[in-house]
Design a protein around this motif. Sequence first.
Motif, PDB file in Angstrom:
ATOM      1  N   ARG A  47      -8.414 -89.765 -94.562  1.00  0.00           N
ATOM      2  CA  ARG A  47      -9.709 -89.454 -93.944  1.00  0.00           C
ATOM      3  C   ARG A  47      -9.498 -89.133 -92.464  1.00  0.00           C
ATOM      4  O   ARG A  47      -8.863 -89.903 -91.751  1.00  0.00           O
ATOM      5  CB  ARG A  47     -10.685 -90.633 -94.068  1.00  0.00           C
ATOM      6  CG  ARG A  47     -11.203 -90.838 -95.481  1.00  0.00           C
ATOM      7  CD  ARG A  47     -10.401 -91.870 -96.239  1.00  0.00           C
ATOM      8  NE  ARG A  47     -10.584 -93.208 -95.679  1.00  0.00           N
ATOM      9  CZ  ARG A  47      -9.693 -94.184 -95.814  1.00  0.00           C
ATOM     10  NH1 ARG A  47      -8.537 -93.970 -96.434  1.00  0.00           N
ATOM     11  NH2 ARG A  47      -9.938 -95.383 -95.300  1.00  0.00           N
ATOM     12  N   VAL A  48     -10.032 -88.001 -92.056  1.00  0.00           N
ATOM     13  CA  VAL A  48      -9.931 -87.548 -90.670  1.00  0.00           C
ATOM     14  C   VAL A  48     -11.324 -87.578 -90.053  1.00  0.00           C
ATOM     15  O   VAL A  48     -12.264 -86.992 -90.603  1.00  0.00           O
ATOM     16  CB  VAL A  48      -9.349 -86.118 -90.594  1.00  0.00           C
ATOM     17  CG1 VAL A  48      -9.240 -85.659 -89.142  1.00  0.00           C
ATOM     18  CG2 VAL A  48      -7.992 -86.048 -91.290  1.00  0.00           C
ATOM     19  N   VAL A  49     -11.459 -88.275 -88.927  1.00  0.00           N
ATOM     20  CA  VAL A  49     -12.751 -88.361 -88.239  1.00  0.00           C
ATOM     21  C   VAL A  49     -12.672 -87.566 -86.939  1.00  0.00           C
ATOM     22  O   VAL A  49     -11.837 -87.854 -86.073  1.00  0.00           O
ATOM     23  CB  VAL A  49     -13.136 -89.822 -87.943  1.00  0.00           C
ATOM     24  CG1 VAL A  49     -14.496 -89.872 -87.235  1.00  0.00           C
ATOM     25  CG2 VAL A  49     -13.192 -90.636 -89.235  1.00  0.00           C
ATOM     26  N   VAL A  50     -13.528 -86.571 -86.809  1.00  0.00           N
ATOM     27  CA  VAL A  50     -13.573 -85.720 -85.622  1.00  0.00           C
ATOM     28  C   VAL A  50     -14.512 -86.371 -84.602  1.00  0.00           C
ATOM     29  O   VAL A  50     -15.711 -86.520 -84.854  1.00  0.00           O
ATOM     30  CB  VAL A  50     -14.072 -84.306 -85.976  1.00  0.00           C
ATOM     31  CG1 VAL A  50     -14.170 -83.451 -84.723  1.00  0.00           C
ATOM     32  CG2 VAL A  50     -13.156 -83.662 -87.009  1.00  0.00           C
ATOM     33  N   VAL A  51     -13.936 -86.748 -83.454  1.00  0.00           N
ATOM     34  CA  VAL A  51     -14.708 -87.422 -82.409  1.00  0.00           C
ATOM     35  C   VAL A  51     -15.021 -86.475 -81.257  1.00  0.00           C
ATOM     36  O   VAL A  51     -16.060 -86.594 -80.601  1.00  0.00           O
ATOM     37  CB  VAL A  51     -13.954 -88.667 -81.902  1.00  0.00           C
ATOM     38  CG1 VAL A  51     -14.703 -89.343 -80.764  1.00  0.00           C
ATOM     39  CG2 VAL A  51     -13.747 -89.662 -83.048  1.00  0.00           C
ATOM     40  N   GLY A  52     -14.126 -85.523 -80.980  1.00  0.00           N
ATOM     41  CA  GLY A  52     -14.369 -84.615 -79.863  1.00  0.00           C
ATOM     42  C   GLY A  52     -13.302 -83.545 -79.783  1.00  0.00           C
ATOM     43  O   GLY A  52     -12.395 -83.473 -80.618  1.00  0.00           O
ATOM     44  N   PHE A  53     -13.419 -82.735 -78.717  1.00  0.00           N
ATOM     45  CA  PHE A  53     -12.515 -81.596 -78.542  1.00  0.00           C
ATOM     46  C   PHE A  53     -12.036 -81.550 -77.093  1.00  0.00           C
ATOM     47  O   PHE A  53     -12.219 -80.556 -76.386  1.00  0.00           O
ATOM     48  CB  PHE A  53     -13.226 -80.293 -78.913  1.00  0.00           C
ATOM     49  CG  PHE A  53     -13.988 -80.376 -80.215  1.00  0.00           C
ATOM     50  CD1 PHE A  53     -13.322 -80.443 -81.422  1.00  0.00           C
ATOM     51  CD2 PHE A  53     -15.373 -80.413 -80.217  1.00  0.00           C
ATOM     52  CE1 PHE A  53     -14.022 -80.530 -82.621  1.00  0.00           C
ATOM     53  CE2 PHE A  53     -16.090 -80.495 -81.394  1.00  0.00           C
ATOM     54  CZ  PHE A  53     -15.409 -80.556 -82.606  1.00  0.00           C
TER      55      PHE A  53
END
Length: 337
Positions: free
Chosen positions: A237-243
Amino acid sequence: MRAVRVHAFGPPQAHGVEDCKSPACGDGEVRIEVHAAGVNFPDLLLMAGEYQKLPPLPFVPGTDAAGVIAAIGAGVRGLRVGDRVLAHLDHGAYASQAVAPADWVYRLPETMSFIDAAAMGLVYQTAYFALMQRAAWRPGETVLITGAGGGVGLAAVQIARSQGALVIAGVSRPEQAEALRAAGADQVIVLAAEGLRENLRRQVLDATQGHGADVVIETVGGDVFDASLRAAAWCGRVVVVGFAGGRIPQIKANYLLVKNIAVAGLQWTDYRARQPERVRVVQQHLFDLHGAGKLRPHVDAVLPLEQFAEALARIREGRKTGKLVLDTRLPPSSPET
């Protein structure tokens, strides 16, 4: 009061500290004498007019305020004048006084300093929800954290370690490795290495005996996101928090299919708006972990309010590890501590 005021969107150096009227305390709100304010990457975006939700001009930036309650509006329960508190704000923390909805204010443990409290605001909540809610981490799983030298990244390292996870920390600068190991990282890998696409995957596989990362907390975006996806384990599972790295990545759905990977996003403020009681429970848990010695924010520097632009420049350029905090009680020319 003294406050940083944004009259037109632009870079931090375009704004300054002004003397202005104290904010009114309305029904269901409290006014806080701010002692310390956390500095966060979204503050930079907000001041530049690049955030997804923008307040009307003029406004005071800053989302984490720690201090003492000076006034209470009608209808507030469970808080009183003189309480030491942490407040999560949409904006308003870069000031000697701030007003916050009572639901977003949390009484501090007696042993917690204002500096630690300000450093444990947005980033620790974000890291906790990313790991425990969106990724649904389970005992025995390995966690890869990118941008681990930043506020959210270092908080995620500490929280994952406090839960017993095997933690792999990805950093942009080798000199950040010592702080990450002290925070609990089992292994530190450098994300700026040449051939990142293959190197990141190889390093994660080597650290996990070929298994890969069960959970990825991804804060950088761009090439780092692409490489992290390749380092995820089967059913990872990959959680995208920001860029923070700039480029918003494009996901190849066929790769998700082949490895049964799930990708989720996290916008923490939605939890605060929709489920404030859950946020309150998490905040108390974070306080408890701090009291037990399992969480200790890494404060890279404490600066006076007037040096907010320098603090934000360090965040933009990656010239810090962990958190920067503004101390409203320091004189303008104070050296950093």
